[in-house]
Design a protein around this motif. Structure first.
Motif, mmCIF file in Angstrom:
data_model
loop_
_atom_site.group_PDB
_atom_site.id
_atom_site.type_symbol
_atom_site.label_atom_id
_atom_site.label_comp_id
_atom_site.label_asym_id
_atom_site.label_seq_id
_atom_site.Cartn_x
_atom_site.Cartn_y
_atom_site.Cartn_z
ATOM 1 N N ASP A 228 -109.852 -8.938 77.807
ATOM 2 C CA ASP A 228 -110.878 -7.901 77.654
ATOM 3 C C ASP A 228 -111.929 -7.937 78.763
ATOM 4 O OD1 ASP A 228 -109.658 -6.987 75.358
ATOM 5 O OD2 ASP A 228 -110.882 -8.233 74.032
ATOM 6 N N LYS A 229 -112.068 -9.063 79.419
ATOM 7 C CA LYS A 229 -113.085 -9.203 80.467
ATOM 8 C C LYS A 229 -112.535 -8.937 81.866
ATOM 9 C CE LYS A 229 -115.963 -12.522 77.922
ATOM 10 N NZ LYS A 229 -116.558 -13.883 77.936
ATOM 11 N N LEU A 230 -111.245 -8.617 81.959
ATOM 12 C CA LEU A 230 -110.607 -8.462 83.265
ATOM 13 C C LEU A 230 -110.505 -6.997 83.674
ATOM 14 C CD1 LEU A 230 -107.662 -11.017 82.892
ATOM 15 C CD2 LEU A 230 -109.964 -11.415 83.797
ATOM 16 N N SER A 231 -110.499 -6.765 84.977
ATOM 17 C CA SER A 231 -110.242 -5.422 85.503
ATOM 18 C C SER A 231 -108.766 -5.093 85.330
ATOM 19 C CB SER A 231 -110.605 -5.364 86.984
ATOM 20 O OG SER A 231 -109.687 -6.136 87.750
ATOM 21 N N PHE A 232 -108.422 -3.832 85.554
ATOM 22 C CA PHE A 232 -107.021 -3.426 85.434
ATOM 23 C C PHE A 232 -106.127 -4.251 86.353
ATOM 24 C CE2 PHE A 232 -103.627 -0.749 87.327
ATOM 25 C CZ PHE A 232 -102.767 -0.724 86.235
ATOM 26 N N LEU A 233 -106.511 -4.399 87.610
ATOM 27 C CA LEU A 233 -105.667 -5.152 88.536
ATOM 28 C C LEU A 233 -105.630 -6.635 88.193
ATOM 29 C CD1 LEU A 233 -106.202 -3.585 92.082
ATOM 30 C CD2 LEU A 233 -104.259 -3.334 90.533
ATOM 31 N N GLN A 234 -106.705 -7.168 87.667
ATOM 32 C CA GLN A 234 -106.685 -8.565 87.232
ATOM 33 C C GLN A 234 -105.732 -8.760 86.056
ATOM 34 O OE1 GLN A 234 -110.941 -9.176 86.658
ATOM 35 N NE2 GLN A 234 -111.029 -10.548 88.425
ATOM 36 N N VAL A 235 -105.707 -7.810 85.139
ATOM 37 C CA VAL A 235 -104.740 -7.869 84.028
ATOM 38 C C VAL A 235 -103.321 -7.866 84.574
ATOM 39 C CG1 VAL A 235 -103.789 -6.594 82.066
ATOM 40 C CG2 VAL A 235 -106.263 -6.837 82.306
ATOM 41 N N CYS A 236 -103.051 -6.984 85.536
ATOM 42 C CA CYS A 236 -101.711 -6.923 86.123
ATOM 43 C C CYS A 236 -101.364 -8.226 86.834
ATOM 44 C CB CYS A 236 -101.628 -5.746 87.099
ATOM 45 S SG CYS A 236 -101.806 -4.133 86.325
ATOM 46 N N ALA A 237 -102.330 -8.774 87.569
ATOM 47 C CA ALA A 237 -102.102 -10.050 88.254
ATOM 48 C C ALA A 237 -101.814 -11.165 87.258
ATOM 49 C CB ALA A 237 -103.320 -10.401 89.116
ATOM 50 N N LEU A 238 -102.521 -11.148 86.145
ATOM 51 C CA LEU A 238 -102.299 -12.150 85.110
ATOM 52 C C LEU A 238 -100.885 -12.028 84.540
ATOM 53 C CD1 LEU A 238 -103.666 -14.414 83.421
ATOM 54 C CD2 LEU A 238 -104.280 -12.638 81.768
ATOM 55 N N ILE A 239 -100.422 -10.812 84.300
ATOM 56 C CA ILE A 239 -99.054 -10.603 83.824
ATOM 57 C C ILE A 239 -98.058 -11.208 84.800
ATOM 58 C CG2 ILE A 239 -97.276 -8.816 83.496
ATOM 59 C CD1 ILE A 239 -99.455 -7.079 82.227
ATOM 60 N N TRP A 240 -98.275 -10.953 86.077
ATOM 61 C CA TRP A 240 -97.378 -11.487 87.110
ATOM 62 C C TRP A 240 -97.357 -13.015 87.066
ATOM 63 C CZ3 TRP A 240 -98.581 -14.604 91.345
ATOM 64 C CH2 TRP A 240 -97.602 -14.710 92.337
ATOM 65 N N LEU A 241 -98.528 -13.635 87.036
ATOM 66 C CA LEU A 241 -98.589 -15.094 87.069
ATOM 67 C C LEU A 241 -98.037 -15.711 85.793
ATOM 68 C CD1 LEU A 241 -99.429 -17.713 88.420
ATOM 69 C CD2 LEU A 241 -101.713 -17.419 87.438
ATOM 70 N N VAL A 242 -98.411 -15.197 84.645
ATOM 71 C CA VAL A 242 -97.949 -15.783 83.382
ATOM 72 C C VAL A 242 -96.439 -15.624 83.244
ATOM 73 C CG1 VAL A 242 -98.115 -15.626 80.863
ATOM 74 C CG2 VAL A 242 -100.176 -15.488 82.251
ATOM 75 N N SER A 243 -95.910 -14.494 83.705
ATOM 76 C CA SER A 243 -94.461 -14.295 83.654
ATOM 77 C C SER A 243 -93.734 -15.354 84.476
ATOM 78 C CB SER A 243 -94.104 -12.896 84.167
ATOM 79 O OG SER A 243 -94.632 -11.887 83.347
ATOM 80 N N LEU A 244 -94.202 -15.588 85.690
ATOM 81 C CA LEU A 244 -93.561 -16.594 86.540
ATOM 82 C C LEU A 244 -93.778 -18.006 86.001
ATOM 83 C CD1 LEU A 244 -94.288 -15.269 90.154
ATOM 84 C CD2 LEU A 244 -92.271 -14.916 88.730
ATOM 85 N N TYR A 245 -94.971 -18.236 85.482
ATOM 86 C CA TYR A 245 -95.268 -19.552 84.894
ATOM 87 C C TYR A 245 -94.371 -19.823 83.689
ATOM 88 C CZ TYR A 245 -97.883 -23.124 82.311
ATOM 89 O OH TYR A 245 -98.244 -24.255 81.616
ATOM 90 N N ASN A 246 -94.245 -18.849 82.800
ATOM 91 C CA ASN A 246 -93.387 -19.032 81.617
ATOM 92 C C ASN A 246 -91.927 -19.211 82.019
ATOM 93 O OD1 ASN A 246 -95.574 -18.813 79.901
ATOM 94 N ND2 ASN A 246 -95.194 -16.687 79.352
ATOM 95 N N PHE A 247 -91.479 -18.474 83.036
ATOM 96 C CA PHE A 247 -90.114 -18.648 83.543
ATOM 97 C C PHE A 247 -89.925 -20.077 84.049
ATOM 98 C CE2 PHE A 247 -87.526 -18.753 87.453
ATOM 99 C CZ PHE A 247 -86.275 -18.527 86.888
ATOM 100 N N LYS A 248 -90.870 -20.558 84.825
ATOM 101 C CA LYS A 248 -90.787 -21.922 85.361
ATOM 102 C C LYS A 248 -90.744 -22.950 84.235
ATOM 103 C CE LYS A 248 -93.314 -24.997 88.573
ATOM 104 N NZ LYS A 248 -93.817 -26.046 87.678
ATOM 105 N N CYS A 249 -91.637 -22.803 83.264
ATOM 106 C CA CYS A 249 -91.670 -23.755 82.149
ATOM 107 C C CYS A 249 -90.380 -23.727 81.346
ATOM 108 C CB CYS A 249 -92.858 -23.448 81.239
ATOM 109 S SG CYS A 249 -94.471 -23.760 81.996
ATOM 110 N N SER A 250 -89.860 -22.537 81.098
ATOM 111 C CA SER A 250 -88.633 -22.403 80.297
ATOM 112 C C SER A 250 -87.448 -23.047 80.980
ATOM 113 C CB SER A 250 -88.334 -20.922 80.037
ATOM 114 O OG SER A 250 -89.334 -20.334 79.242
ATOM 115 N N THR A 251 -87.297 -22.795 82.269
ATOM 116 C CA THR A 251 -86.115 -23.290 82.973
ATOM 117 C C THR A 251 -86.213 -24.762 83.326
ATOM 118 O OG1 THR A 251 -87.051 -22.370 85.016
ATOM 119 C CG2 THR A 251 -85.426 -21.039 83.864
ATOM 120 N N GLU A 252 -87.416 -25.338 83.259
ATOM 121 C CA GLU A 252 -87.562 -26.773 83.488
ATOM 122 C C GLU A 252 -87.191 -27.593 82.258
ATOM 123 O OE1 GLU A 252 -91.068 -27.249 86.867
ATOM 124 O OE2 GLU A 252 -91.645 -26.953 84.768
#
Length: 358
Positions: A228-252
């Motif tokens: 709720d405190k993030l700008s639109f682009l910050q929300v999108c950036a967060l989606i990008w990072l969390v997606s890659l982070y979750n992928f990394k954690c899952s495959t490890e």
């Protein structure tokens, strides 16, 4: 053997193996599973086989889930082993699936609704059932997608991006299945989001919230996680990072020798080489004629989601250049905001280490 539905009876063989009986949805409260009656050619042509596809079916019916799973456990007919494409959105995954679909080696199922429903169930109701029950749900539904399609030997399940929480389950319960994870750099992802219509953009905060619930990112980095405190682009950036982070954690966590990654711009820069490498990864040695067929301009020069519109990588690049020019300050500011954490988590380094063809 005839299986009763609410409307009629259907043979067990058709239910189990006929591609025209397409598994679509399930109702955990009523303990029923829904099938669509649909000709395979429409599965082939559809940009997505989710709820947007349902009105195109000739009909639908539901059967008892327990009876369905019993039938699946009793037959001894081998299933085609599926391959998977997962992604974080806006990375040409639909185009890639359509390319594969042009040859007899593959049959692409683009965002089947049953996969989305399994993903949603895992987020909301997974803790209501045992591990054994969840394994049964996941494996049986994927098996029932993996029928003997006339148009292709290997079913390629291109999941929606919200279903990335199933990667870890595929690795755990179907360890022989091949998984490709398609991704982009952060700037490209931000540009893609800025190109989307408003009705797509307003969905991004809810999408970010869902992805934050899939792993431990929110617990580890609460300072980044208040959507709720993030700008639109910050929300999108967060989606990008969390997606890659979750992928990394899952495959490890499990053997990921059957997992490869593909960066979008590398795919677009070398489509013939990428399709050759991916075919090989999916255990098919593509011929020169097959590569040519996968690169048919009817596929590569039309919009993957709106196939009556002309669209190719040159037009995509021109659009991206224009968006970058218009929003360069906002994009650079957002990339600078997230870069330190992305570098600390080594998400791009991890993805690069698993590149297709490497």
């Amino acid at each position: 053997m005839l299986i009763p539905t609410k409307e009629f009876q259907i043979t067990a063989a058709a239910l189990m193996f006929d591609p025209d009986c397409f598994i679509f949805d399930f109702n955990p409260d009523k303990q029923t599973t829904k099938f669509l009656l649909v000709e395979e050619q429409y599965l082939d042509l559809a940009p997505f086989v989710d709820i947007r596809f349902e009105p195109l079916a000739k009909g639908h019916f539901s059967v008892s889930t327990s009876e369905l799973f019993k039938l699946e456990s009793m037959h001894n007919m081998p299933r085609q082993q599926a391959a998977f494409i997962f992604h974080h959105a806006f990375v040409c995954s639909t185009l890639l699936a359509r390319c594969l679909n042009q040859i007899d080696a593959f049959f692409s199922l683009k965002e089947p609704w049953i996969i989305r429903r399994l993903s949603d169930f895992k987020r909301t109701q997974r803790n209501t059932i045992t591990d054994a029950k969840w394994r049964q749900m996941l494996v049986n539904n994927i098996n029932l997608l993996s029928k003997n399609y006339h148009g292709g030997k290997t079913p390629v399940i291109k999941a929606t991006n919200t279903a990335n929480n199933l990667i870890i389950d595929v690795l755990k319960y179907l360890p022989g299945q091949k998984i490709l994870y398609l991704y982009s750099d952060l700037e490209s992802f931000l540009i893609s989001n800025l190109k989307k219509p408003k009705d797509t953009q307003i969905k991004m905060p809810a999408l970010a919230t869902g992805f934050l619930a899939d792993g431990d990112f929110r617990r580890r980095f609460p300072q980044y996680s208040d959507v709720d405190k993030l700008s639109f682009l910050q929300v999108c950036a967060l989606i990008w990072l969390v997606s890659l982070y979750n992928f990394k954690c899952s495959t490890e966590k499990f053997d990921s020798s059957n997992v490869r990654t593909l960066e979008m711009n590398k795919f677009l820069a070398d489509m013939p080489g990428t399709l050759n490498s991916l075919s090989s990864f999916y255990q098919h040695q593509a011929t020169a004629l097959e590569i040519e067929a996968m690169l048919d301009p009817k596929i590569t020069q039309t919009d993957a989601k709106h196939q009556n519109l002309l669209y190719g990588k040159d037009k995509k690049q021109a659009e991206s250049t224009q968006v970058l020019k218009q929003y360069s300050t906002e994009i650079n500011k957002t990339v600078h905001w997230l870069r330190p954490l992305a570098e600390d988590l080594k998400v791009l380094e991890y993805c690069c280490s698993r590149q297709l063809g490497a």
